[in-house]
Scaffold this motif. Structure first.
Motif, PDB file in Angstrom:
ATOM      1  N   THR B 113     -43.676  -1.805 -60.664  1.00 22.52           N
ATOM      2  CA  THR B 113     -43.602  -1.981 -59.126  1.00 22.52           C
ATOM      3  C   THR B 113     -44.592  -2.035 -58.092  1.00 22.52           C
ATOM      4  O   THR B 113     -45.654  -0.507 -58.587  1.00 22.52           O
ATOM      5  N   THR B 178     -40.485  -5.825 -54.159  1.00 22.29           N
ATOM      6  CA  THR B 178     -41.148  -6.738 -54.872  1.00 22.29           C
ATOM      7  C   THR B 178     -40.934  -8.625 -53.986  1.00 22.29           C
ATOM      8  O   THR B 178     -41.942  -9.054 -54.447  1.00 22.29           O
ATOM      9  N   ARG B 181     -43.314  -9.080 -51.179  1.00 25.21           N
ATOM     10  CA  ARG B 181     -44.647  -9.194 -51.931  1.00 25.21           C
ATOM     11  C   ARG B 181     -44.600 -10.542 -51.679  1.00 25.21           C
ATOM     12  O   ARG B 181     -45.644 -11.670 -51.612  1.00 25.21           O
ATOM     13  N   ASN B 182     -43.728 -11.223 -52.177  1.00 30.49           N
ATOM     14  CA  ASN B 182     -43.291 -12.612 -52.383  1.00 30.49           C
ATOM     15  C   ASN B 182     -43.247 -13.559 -51.427  1.00 30.49           C
ATOM     16  O   ASN B 182     -43.950 -14.161 -51.501  1.00 30.49           O
TER      17      ASN B 182
END
Lengths: 436, 187
Positions: B113, B178, B181-182
């Motif tokens: 991560t 995650t 961030r996406n």
């Protein structure tokens, strides 16, 4: 020790992270220091104090009721106990007037004919003297009646009152009283039997058993708790594929809820408590009680929304020991009314939670059962009023509506005891008189 | 308002001298940091103030007896008091669930991560959103750097339970990071 760089990064960032302090914090700290107290009182402490005061008030009311009732005993005994069972002669007036339930019940058929409240007057002299008194009065009245055998005391109150009146030279004539008593042979026989019972009772020195054993089950009122979450986690999560949270269904459910409002609904079921009790009679009114109890405490939790949610059941098992007192207020024929109060110490001996995960309303196939590590002690204070009915010489059934206050167990468990510390319940049970 | 910071040694010296402003200076210098510490454990905003009040009362009552041993020792000591008060509140008021997981799941390595590009306040918010048990163990292990044995002693749980909570917490947090961030198209 950091296994991954990202954790190390989180550590470093959180080690220096700051945020705005709550408004008014410094003022509250100063106020607390000035008063020399810690404030504000936490909700749990506040409710604990309220509960303690409520518990003490309940016990105080119980004692006050007993005290007032005891005072009334000295006064209008006739009015308050319109139909006392008859008496086994005792040492003092009051006890004789009140009767003794266990003794009365065991010889009920014999003494039923003697159930007249006005008999108290006759009985105030003590022991078989009461019967002798009847005989004496009759003899005084008309001179024709032999002792007690010819005394008709199975009639209504009026008859006995008449006898008293005669003894006091008040109203009906002696002739009338004699006539009443001489015309009903059957009743005289019953009275005779009753007299014989007394004689037997007194001479045999049979004392009522002081021990009773009881079995009871109680249920109370449950409690609900609902919390609406607008979870921050939901705001930053969004749909992940199944592979993204495989093995972690809770994460999946939370992610799938996509920032929607979720709700946590907790339904605490009323504790089901059963147990054996042992009572030791101190005198004809007071008894000490103890025993052992088992309680099943269940809760159902629903967390999530209507589509994606976790369904959890929590089952806790408590074993306890109650210690208390019982005060008999009055009795009438086969019925008795009493008050009782006790302290109950319970220990959570085991507990499990079982979770089911639902995605789109369907069970995801993930279920897990967990043993609860916390085993706290649960203290409570109870006060009850009871009604007891004699089935026979030994067995009786009873119902005890009452209230119970649960003190905070200072554990992390979420239970009905915390959600609803003051509960009302109904005890139903069977009592067995044992021993001599 | 004078925002200049004092060294810990100076603050303690002022306090020992009986300076009337010393307590306020201590408060002003560390209130924001200690609020952040408390809020990572106590995720109910209504109760953060209560816990901080208790913490500061305890700090001020024991400040005279504090033994200074280098810059940062005072902050660390105050942080420990806040953590202890937060844990006490959690135990009294919340249900700290500790879920045992299969040892096979424990052996699955954590997914890599990257926290780059994720603001600290977002990380802080993500940690606050974890379930109570996961969040508590994560904070103690990752931020306070306690061992599983120490955590087990503090919380009254088994070491394996502590490890389970941490594993689940990391999985949840990693998924959230995650996804963040996406969503922000952070490469």
């Amino acid at each position: 020790m950091m296994e991954n760089d990202w954790l190390k990064d989180i550590h470093n960032r959180m080690a220096d992270f700051e945020m705005e302090e709550p408004q008014g914090l410094w003022e509250d700290i100063c106020a607390a220091e000035t008063e020399g107290t810690k404030l504000p009182v936490a909700r749990s402490t506040r409710s604990k104090r309220i509960g303690i005061v409520s518990g003490i008030a309940a016990v105080g009311l119980l004692l006050l009721g007993i005290f007032l009732h005891g005072n009334n005993d000295n006064g209008n005994a006739l009015e308050e106990r319109p139909s006392e069972k008859t008496m086994i002669a005792k040492d003092n007036t009051k006890e004789m007037s009140d009767g003794q339930q266990a003794e009365n019940r065991s010889d009920k058929t014999n003494v039923q004919t003697m159930e007249k409240h006005s008999e108290e007057h006759l009985l105030t002299e003590n022991k078989p003297i009461e019967v002798k008194s009847i005989g004496c009065i009759c003899n005084k009245m008309n001179g024709t009646l032999a002792k007690t055998e010819q005394v008709d005391i199975s009639h209504t109150t009026t008859d006995t009152v008449s006898l008293l009146a005669l003894a006091n030279n008040d109203s009906p004539s002696y002739k009338e009283a004699a006539h009443q008593n001489s015309t009903d042979h059957k009743h005289r026989e019953e009275a005779t039997r009753g007299y014989e019972y007394y004689a037997q009772t007194e001479t045999s020195a049979n004392k009522p058993s002081r021990f009773t054993v009881g079995f009871a089950t109680a249920g109370g009122i449950g409690a609900d708790n609902r919390q609406l979450f607008q979870g921050e986690m939901m705001a930053v999560a969004s749909t992940l594929g199944e592979s993204g949270w495989h093995g972690s269904p809770l994460l999946g459910i939370m992610a799938l809820n996509k920032g929607a409002d979720t709700e946590r609904k907790v339904r605490h079921h009323s504790p089901i408590r059963t147990g054996l009790s042992l009572a030791y009679r101190l005198n004809d009114r007071w008894s000490l009680e103890s025993g052992v109890t088992y309680a099943l405490v269940g809760s159902d939790i629903h967390e999530g929304n209507n589509d994606n949610f976790v369904k959890e059941t929590q089952r806790l098992h408590y074993v306890g020991i109650p210690v208390g007192v019982r005060y008999r207020i009055c009795s009438w024929k086969k019925l008795a009314v009493y008050l009782s109060s006790n302290v109950l110490a319970e220990k959570c001996v085991s507990g499990q939670t079982h979770r089911k995960y639902f995605i789109s309303g369907n069970v995801n196939g993930e279920e897990e059962t967990t043993n609860i590590a916390s085993h706290p002690m649960q203290w409570s204070l109870g006060a009850k009023a009871g009604v007891e009915y004699d089935l026979n010489n030994q067995f009786s059934v009873y119902a005890e509506p009452g209230c119970i206050y649960y003190f905070n167990d200072n554990s992390s468990l979420e239970t009905v005891f915390k959600e609803r510390p003051l509960d009302f319940n109904l005890n139903l049970g069977v009592r067995l008189t044992v021993g001599k | 308002m004078n925002d200049s910071k004092h060294s810990e040694k100076e603050l303690l010296r002022l306090y020992e001298k009986g300076d009337r402003q010393a307590r306020y200076l201590v408060y002003k210098q560390y209130a924001r940091y200690l609020t952040a510490v408390c809020s990572r454990y106590v995720n109910n905003d209504d109760h953060i103030k209560d816990v901080l009040q208790e913490s500061f009362l305890k700090i001020f009552s024991q400040l005279g007896a504090f033994h200074y041993h280098g810059e940062g020792s005072l902050r660390a000591w105050m942080s420990r008091i806040v953590v202890n008060e937060s844990l006490k509140w959690l135990k009294q008021n919340r249900r700290l669930e500790y879920v045992e997981i299969d040892s096979k799941e424990l052996n699955i390595p954590d997914a890599p991560t990257d926290t780059g590009g994720v603001p600290s306040e977002v990380i802080h918010r993500m940690i606050r959103s974890l379930p109570d048990g996961y969040r508590t163990v994560f904070n103690l292990y990752v931020v306070e750097e306690k061992s599983h044995r120490e955590i087990a002693e503090m919380l009254g749980i088994k070491e394996s339970t502590s490890a389970s909570q941490l594993h689940r917490a990391k999985a949840m947090l990693a998924a959230m990071i995650t996804q963040f961030r996406n969503s922000k198209n952070i490469k």
